[in-house]
Design an enzyme around this catalytic site. Structure first.
Site, PDB file in Angstrom:
ATOM      1  N   LYS A   1       4.043 -49.726  83.572  1.00 44.59           N
ATOM      2  CA  LYS A   1       5.167 -50.578  83.133  1.00 44.59           C
ATOM      3  C   LYS A   1       5.135 -50.649  82.206  1.00 44.59           C
ATOM      4  CE  LYS A   1       8.704 -51.602  85.884  1.00 44.59           C
ATOM      5  NZ  LYS A   1       9.518 -50.439  85.870  1.00 44.59           N
TER       6      LYS A   1
ATOM      7  N   THR B   1       5.971 -47.927  89.551  1.00 44.54           N
ATOM      8  CA  THR B   1       5.861 -48.684  88.072  1.00 44.54           C
ATOM      9  C   THR B   1       7.071 -50.570  88.129  1.00 44.54           C
ATOM     10  OG1 THR B   1       8.610 -47.973  86.447  1.00 44.54           O
ATOM     11  CG2 THR B   1       6.832 -46.897  85.998  1.00 44.54           C
ATOM     12  N   ASP B   2       7.737 -50.059  89.235  1.00 50.95           N
ATOM     13  CA  ASP B   2       8.330 -51.460  89.512  1.00 50.95           C
ATOM     14  C   ASP B   2       7.721 -52.711  90.274  1.00 50.95           C
ATOM     15  OD1 ASP B   2      10.548 -53.493  89.802  1.00 50.95           O
ATOM     16  OD2 ASP B   2      10.691 -52.686  91.823  1.00 50.95           O
TER      17      ASP B   2
ATOM     18  N   PHE C   1     -10.760 -54.117  40.476  1.00 48.32           N
ATOM     19  CA  PHE C   1     -10.815 -52.664  41.266  1.00 48.32           C
ATOM     20  C   PHE C   1     -10.588 -51.607  39.681  1.00 48.32           C
ATOM     21  CE2 PHE C   1      -8.104 -48.953  42.753  1.00 48.32           C
ATOM     22  CZ  PHE C   1      -8.769 -47.912  43.431  1.00 48.32           C
TER      23      PHE C   1
ATOM     24  N   ARG D   1      -7.512 -59.716  40.261  1.00 46.76           N
ATOM     25  CA  ARG D   1      -6.258 -58.907  40.590  1.00 46.76           C
ATOM     26  C   ARG D   1      -5.790 -60.190  41.881  1.00 46.76           C
ATOM     27  NH1 ARG D   1      -6.828 -53.557  44.166  1.00 46.76           N
ATOM     28  NH2 ARG D   1      -8.457 -54.237  45.088  1.00 46.76           N
TER      29      ARG D   1
ATOM     30  N   GLN E   1     -11.220 -51.423  50.681  1.00 50.74           N
ATOM     31  CA  GLN E   1     -12.356 -51.051  51.109  1.00 50.74           C
ATOM     32  C   GLN E   1     -13.841 -51.796  51.632  1.00 50.74           C
ATOM     33  OE1 GLN E   1     -10.588 -49.245  49.102  1.00 50.74           O
ATOM     34  NE2 GLN E   1      -9.935 -47.181  49.024  1.00 50.74           N
TER      35      GLN E   1
ATOM     36  N   ASN F   1      -2.538 -52.880  51.690  1.00 53.91           N
ATOM     37  CA  ASN F   1      -3.208 -53.453  50.728  1.00 53.91           C
ATOM     38  C   ASN F   1      -1.954 -53.649  50.495  1.00 53.91           C
ATOM     39  OD1 ASN F   1      -4.047 -54.170  48.573  1.00 53.91           O
ATOM     40  ND2 ASN F   1      -5.245 -52.325  47.694  1.00 53.91           N
TER      41      ASN F   1
ATOM     42  N   HIS G   1       0.638 -55.171  47.820  1.00 51.40           N
ATOM     43  CA  HIS G   1       0.165 -55.230  46.393  1.00 51.40           C
ATOM     44  C   HIS G   1       0.828 -56.328  45.844  1.00 51.40           C
ATOM     45  CE1 HIS G   1      -1.962 -51.110  46.579  1.00 51.40           C
ATOM     46  NE2 HIS G   1      -0.855 -50.967  47.128  1.00 51.40           N
TER      47      HIS G   1
HETATM   48  O1  LIG Z   1      -8.529 -51.954  47.039  1.00 54.21           O
HETATM   49  C1  LIG Z   1      -8.462 -50.994  46.841  1.00 54.21           C
HETATM   50  N1  LIG Z   1      -8.635 -49.568  47.470  1.00 54.21           N
HETATM   51  C2  LIG Z   1      -7.948 -48.217  46.657  1.00 54.21           C
HETATM   52  O2  LIG Z   1      -8.303 -47.669  47.080  1.00 54.21           O
HETATM   53  C3  LIG Z   1      -6.785 -48.666  45.673  1.00 54.21           C
HETATM   54  N2  LIG Z   1      -5.529 -47.240  45.119  1.00 54.21           N
HETATM   55  C4  LIG Z   1      -5.203 -47.879  44.681  1.00 54.21           C
HETATM   56  O3  LIG Z   1      -4.606 -47.559  43.360  1.00 54.21           O
HETATM   57  N3  LIG Z   1      -5.687 -49.851  44.456  1.00 54.21           N
HETATM   58  C5  LIG Z   1      -6.263 -50.066  45.536  1.00 54.21           C
HETATM   59  N4  LIG Z   1      -6.876 -50.867  45.389  1.00 54.21           N
END
Ligand SMILES: O=c1[nH]c(=O)c2[nH]c(=O)[nH]c2[nH]1
Length: 296
Positions: free
Chosen positions: A12, A57-58, A157, A174, A217, A243, A245
């Site tokens: 369930k 499942t009930d 970055f 950023r 990452q 991410n 953005h």
């Molecule tokens: O921290 C980031 N990792 C990425 O792999 C990546 N690729 C991207 O376009 N911006 C970022 N920023």
């Protein structure tokens, strides 16, 4: 050539159970979404409609509500009780997966005081737990999803290769924002699950905030590593982080400069960073992750 039944499970999904503790004037509330899935010999039901092995499942749903009558401490302990019960109920049921989402409620403040019995839903974040019974083995995977975090500096970055399709400028400044979804596997079933959960969550937040990040990452790996360093009972951490953005908006058409002030928060597409960090001396337990998609 023969056509045969492959892997299967049934249960369930999404039993919404709310348990209130009114034993004192200061009430508490647990709000869960519980999904059960049983594993074992159910071939007859699939191939011939023979339901003699089927725990309906009930009945699974009813068990969730009946067990909630005793109160719910943590999602992990509630999951353990259900998994043990289902996996132990008939000898042809060899395993069970109990997936739980837990929704938080904060007390409403009235006159600056937390109210005894009025609550508001806490953030968008959800606590998760998956308990898997597999024969005599029990596995507990705790987690959280949609923990949205952002930092306004301390993120760069640059240094990535530039091919014919690269337009992204390198940046030393950023906004870094993401929604953390993480699951971590415990090596024991007798933990203070509430305390460890709070500590893991705090560790992730502190690491995100304090690491000077050169890539999302790197932030993700550091967050998972810090969890493993501080929590000996965690064997592995799996994370999935979009991410979110924030692009610096070009204001030159209006004769304005933009020294890292105005951003366009884009919702899609988004980078998606997924990773696992683990101790190399703890045996793998893939069965603990079966039925939990969205992680590598
Ligand atoms: O921290 C980031 N990792 C990425 O792999 C990546 N690729 C991207 O376009 N911006 C970022 N920023």
């Amino acid at each position: 050539m023969a056509i045969v039944l492959g892997p299967n499970q049934y249960g369930k999904a999404e039993v919404r159970v709310v348990a209130v503790d009114r034993s004192t004037p200061r009430h508490t509330l647990v709000d869960l979404n519980v999904s059960s899935a049983l594993r074992g010999d159910f071939a007859g039901a699939f191939t011939d409609g023979d339901n003699s092995h089927i725990l309906a499942t009930d009945s699974q749903k009813n068990t969730v509500f009946a067990f909630a009558r005793d109160g719910i401490s943590t999602p992990e302990e509630f999951g353990l009780r259900l998994a043990r019960h289902f996996a132990g109920s008939y000898d042809w049921i060899t395993g069970a997966r109990i997936g739980i989402e837990s929704f938080g409620w904060d007390r409403i403040a009235v006159g600056g005081q937390p109210h005894d019995h009025a609550f508001r839903r806490a953030g968008g974040e959800v606590r998760t737990a998956v308990v898997t019974a597999d024969g005599d083995d029990l596995h507990v995977v705790a987690g959280l999803s949609d923990l949205v975090v952002l930092k306004t500096t301390g993120s760069e970055f640059w240094g990535f290769p530039r091919d014919a399709y690269t337009t992204l400028p390198e940046t030393r400044e950023r906004i870094l924002a993401t929604a953390v979804t993480a699951r971590w596997r415990y090596t024991r079933t007798d933990l203070d699950f509430a305390a460890v959960y709070d500590s893991v969550r705090t560790t992730m937040l502190e690491t995100f905030a304090s690491l000077h990040s050169l890539a999302l990452q790197q932030s993700q790996y550091a967050m998972a590593t810090a969890v493993l360093e501080r929590h000996p009972d965690v064997a592995e951490v799996r994370m999935s982080m979009p991410n979110k953005h924030h692009f610096l908006q070009d204001l030159s058409a209006f004769g304005l400069d933009n020294p890292d002030v105005v951003y366009h928060a884009d919702d899609r597409p988004y980078g998606l960073i997924e990773g696992t960090v683990l101790r190399d001396d703890v045996p793998a337990a893939e069965v603990a992750w079966e039925g939990t998609p969205g992680f590598v």
